[in-house]
Every structure is written in C-alpha cells, then in structure tokens.
Design a protein around this motif. Structure first.
Motif, PDB file in Angstrom:
ATOM      1  N   LYS A 165       0.819  -1.209   0.000  1.00 34.88           N
ATOM      2  CA  LYS A 165       0.000   0.000   0.000  1.00 34.88           C
ATOM      3  C   LYS A 165       0.852   1.259   0.000  1.00 34.88           C
ATOM      4  O   LYS A 165       0.497   2.261  -0.603  1.00 34.88           O
ATOM      5  N   ARG A 166       1.995   1.224   0.679  1.00 33.76           N
ATOM      6  CA  ARG A 166       2.825   2.419   0.774  1.00 33.76           C
ATOM      7  C   ARG A 166       3.813   2.580  -0.372  1.00 33.76           C
ATOM      8  O   ARG A 166       4.030   3.677  -0.865  1.00 33.76           O
ATOM      9  N   TYR A 167       4.440   1.452  -0.778  1.00 31.24           N
ATOM     10  CA  TYR A 167       5.548   1.557  -1.728  1.00 31.24           C
ATOM     11  C   TYR A 167       5.448   0.646  -2.944  1.00 31.24           C
ATOM     12  O   TYR A 167       6.398   0.545  -3.715  1.00 31.24           O
ATOM     13  N   GLY A 168       4.359  -0.058  -3.107  1.00 30.33           N
ATOM     14  CA  GLY A 168       4.213  -0.943  -4.258  1.00 30.33           C
ATOM     15  C   GLY A 168       4.888  -2.285  -4.039  1.00 30.33           C
ATOM     16  O   GLY A 168       5.119  -2.707  -2.922  1.00 30.33           O
ATOM     17  N   VAL A 169       5.212  -2.950  -5.122  1.00 33.74           N
ATOM     18  CA  VAL A 169       5.782  -4.291  -5.047  1.00 33.74           C
ATOM     19  C   VAL A 169       7.138  -4.307  -4.328  1.00 33.74           C
ATOM     20  O   VAL A 169       7.363  -5.172  -3.485  1.00 33.74           O
ATOM     21  N   PRO A 170       8.070  -3.378  -4.612  1.00 32.96           N
ATOM     22  CA  PRO A 170       9.333  -3.404  -3.877  1.00 32.96           C
ATOM     23  C   PRO A 170       9.145  -3.227  -2.367  1.00 32.96           C
ATOM     24  O   PRO A 170       9.841  -3.855  -1.567  1.00 32.96           O
ATOM     25  N   GLY A 171       8.187  -2.413  -1.987  1.00 33.00           N
ATOM     26  CA  GLY A 171       7.903  -2.226  -0.565  1.00 33.00           C
ATOM     27  C   GLY A 171       7.330  -3.476   0.070  1.00 33.00           C
ATOM     28  O   GLY A 171       7.640  -3.793   1.221  1.00 33.00           O
ATOM     29  N   ALA A 172       6.498  -4.198  -0.665  1.00 32.12           N
ATOM     30  CA  ALA A 172       5.937  -5.442  -0.148  1.00 32.12           C
ATOM     31  C   ALA A 172       7.031  -6.469   0.082  1.00 32.12           C
ATOM     32  O   ALA A 172       7.054  -7.150   1.109  1.00 32.12           O
ATOM     33  N   ILE A 173       7.944  -6.555  -0.861  1.00 40.22           N
ATOM     34  CA  ILE A 173       9.044  -7.515  -0.721  1.00 40.22           C
ATOM     35  C   ILE A 173       9.951  -7.123   0.441  1.00 40.22           C
ATOM     36  O   ILE A 173      10.330  -7.963   1.266  1.00 40.22           O
ATOM     37  N   ALA A 174      10.286  -5.847   0.541  1.00 38.65           N
ATOM     38  CA  ALA A 174      11.185  -5.385   1.598  1.00 38.65           C
ATOM     39  C   ALA A 174      10.575  -5.567   2.985  1.00 38.65           C
ATOM     40  O   ALA A 174      11.233  -6.072   3.892  1.00 38.65           O
ATOM     41  N   THR A 175       9.325  -5.169   3.157  1.00 41.26           N
ATOM     42  CA  THR A 175       8.712  -5.310   4.479  1.00 41.26           C
ATOM     43  C   THR A 175       8.504  -6.771   4.852  1.00 41.26           C
ATOM     44  O   THR A 175       8.610  -7.133   6.023  1.00 41.26           O
ATOM     45  N   THR A 176       8.242  -7.624   3.872  1.00 41.10           N
ATOM     46  CA  THR A 176       8.109  -9.048   4.161  1.00 41.10           C
ATOM     47  C   THR A 176       9.433  -9.627   4.628  1.00 41.10           C
ATOM     48  O   THR A 176       9.482 -10.384   5.597  1.00 41.10           O
ATOM     49  N   LEU A 177      10.515  -9.269   3.963  1.00 42.13           N
ATOM     50  CA  LEU A 177      11.832  -9.768   4.377  1.00 42.13           C
ATOM     51  C   LEU A 177      12.218  -9.246   5.755  1.00 42.13           C
ATOM     52  O   LEU A 177      12.791  -9.980   6.571  1.00 42.13           O
ATOM     53  N   ILE A 178      11.902  -7.995   6.023  1.00 39.56           N
ATOM     54  CA  ILE A 178      12.201  -7.431   7.346  1.00 39.56           C
ATOM     55  C   ILE A 178      11.373  -8.137   8.420  1.00 39.56           C
ATOM     56  O   ILE A 178      11.883  -8.454   9.504  1.00 39.56           O
ATOM     57  N   ALA A 179      10.111  -8.412   8.136  1.00 39.90           N
ATOM     58  CA  ALA A 179       9.260  -9.101   9.097  1.00 39.90           C
ATOM     59  C   ALA A 179       9.749 -10.522   9.353  1.00 39.90           C
ATOM     60  O   ALA A 179       9.773 -10.983  10.500  1.00 39.90           O
ATOM     61  N   LEU A 180      10.142 -11.216   8.303  1.00 43.30           N
ATOM     62  CA  LEU A 180      10.670 -12.573   8.472  1.00 43.30           C
ATOM     63  C   LEU A 180      11.969 -12.569   9.268  1.00 43.30           C
ATOM     64  O   LEU A 180      12.184 -13.427  10.125  1.00 43.30           O
ATOM     65  N   GLY A 181      12.833 -11.618   8.980  1.00 39.67           N
ATOM     66  CA  GLY A 181      14.080 -11.515   9.729  1.00 39.67           C
ATOM     67  C   GLY A 181      13.840 -11.207  11.194  1.00 39.67           C
ATOM     68  O   GLY A 181      14.472 -11.795  12.074  1.00 39.67           O
ATOM     69  N   GLY A 182      12.928 -10.298  11.463  1.00 40.19           N
ATOM     70  CA  GLY A 182      12.603  -9.970  12.848  1.00 40.19           C
ATOM     71  C   GLY A 182      11.977 -11.141  13.580  1.00 40.19           C
ATOM     72  O   GLY A 182      12.287 -11.393  14.743  1.00 40.19           O
ATOM     73  N   TYR A 183      11.117 -11.870  12.912  1.00 41.81           N
ATOM     74  CA  TYR A 183      10.483 -13.048  13.513  1.00 41.81           C
ATOM     75  C   TYR A 183      11.529 -14.104  13.841  1.00 41.81           C
ATOM     76  O   TYR A 183      11.543 -14.681  14.928  1.00 41.81           O
ATOM     77  N   TYR A 184      12.437 -14.355  12.894  1.00 41.69           N
ATOM     78  CA  TYR A 184      13.477 -15.348  13.108  1.00 41.69           C
ATOM     79  C   TYR A 184      14.391 -14.936  14.255  1.00 41.69           C
ATOM     80  O   TYR A 184      14.725 -15.742  15.122  1.00 41.69           O
TER      81      TYR A 184
END
Length: 50
Positions: free
Chosen positions: A17-36
């Motif tokens: 919603k904020r940054y398009g496809v690159p933002g979706a990929i980046a926030t997903t990777l950050i969330a996965l890294g934080g979860y791990y």
C-alpha cells in the motif's frame, strides 16, 4: 506457523500500500528476519538449570 503467516501477510499488504511491489518484498523480508531473530533469542533463554 499460523502467526507467521499472519505477520507476513500484514507486512506485505502494508508495504504494498505504501511503496508498491518493492515495498511489499522489503517489508516481508524485514518481518521474516525480525520473527526469526525474536524466535531465536527467546528459544535461547529457555535453558533449564539442573
């Protein structure tokens, strides 16, 4: 595992919603890294003393 799916889905939708496809990929990777990282940090503190 269900909680991880919910976290990833919310992160991806927020990033998209904020940054398009690159933002979706980046926030997903950050969330996965934080979860791990959080899971690893919490599992290391559960050592039992004898």
């Amino acid at each position: 595992m269900v909680a991880l799916l919910a976290i990833v889905k919310k992160a991806a939708s927020f990033g998209y919603k904020r940054y398009g496809v690159p933002g979706a990929i980046a926030t997903t990777l950050i969330a996965l890294g934080g979860y791990y990282y959080l899971k690893k940090a919490l599992s290391g503190s559960k050592t039992s003393e004898n």
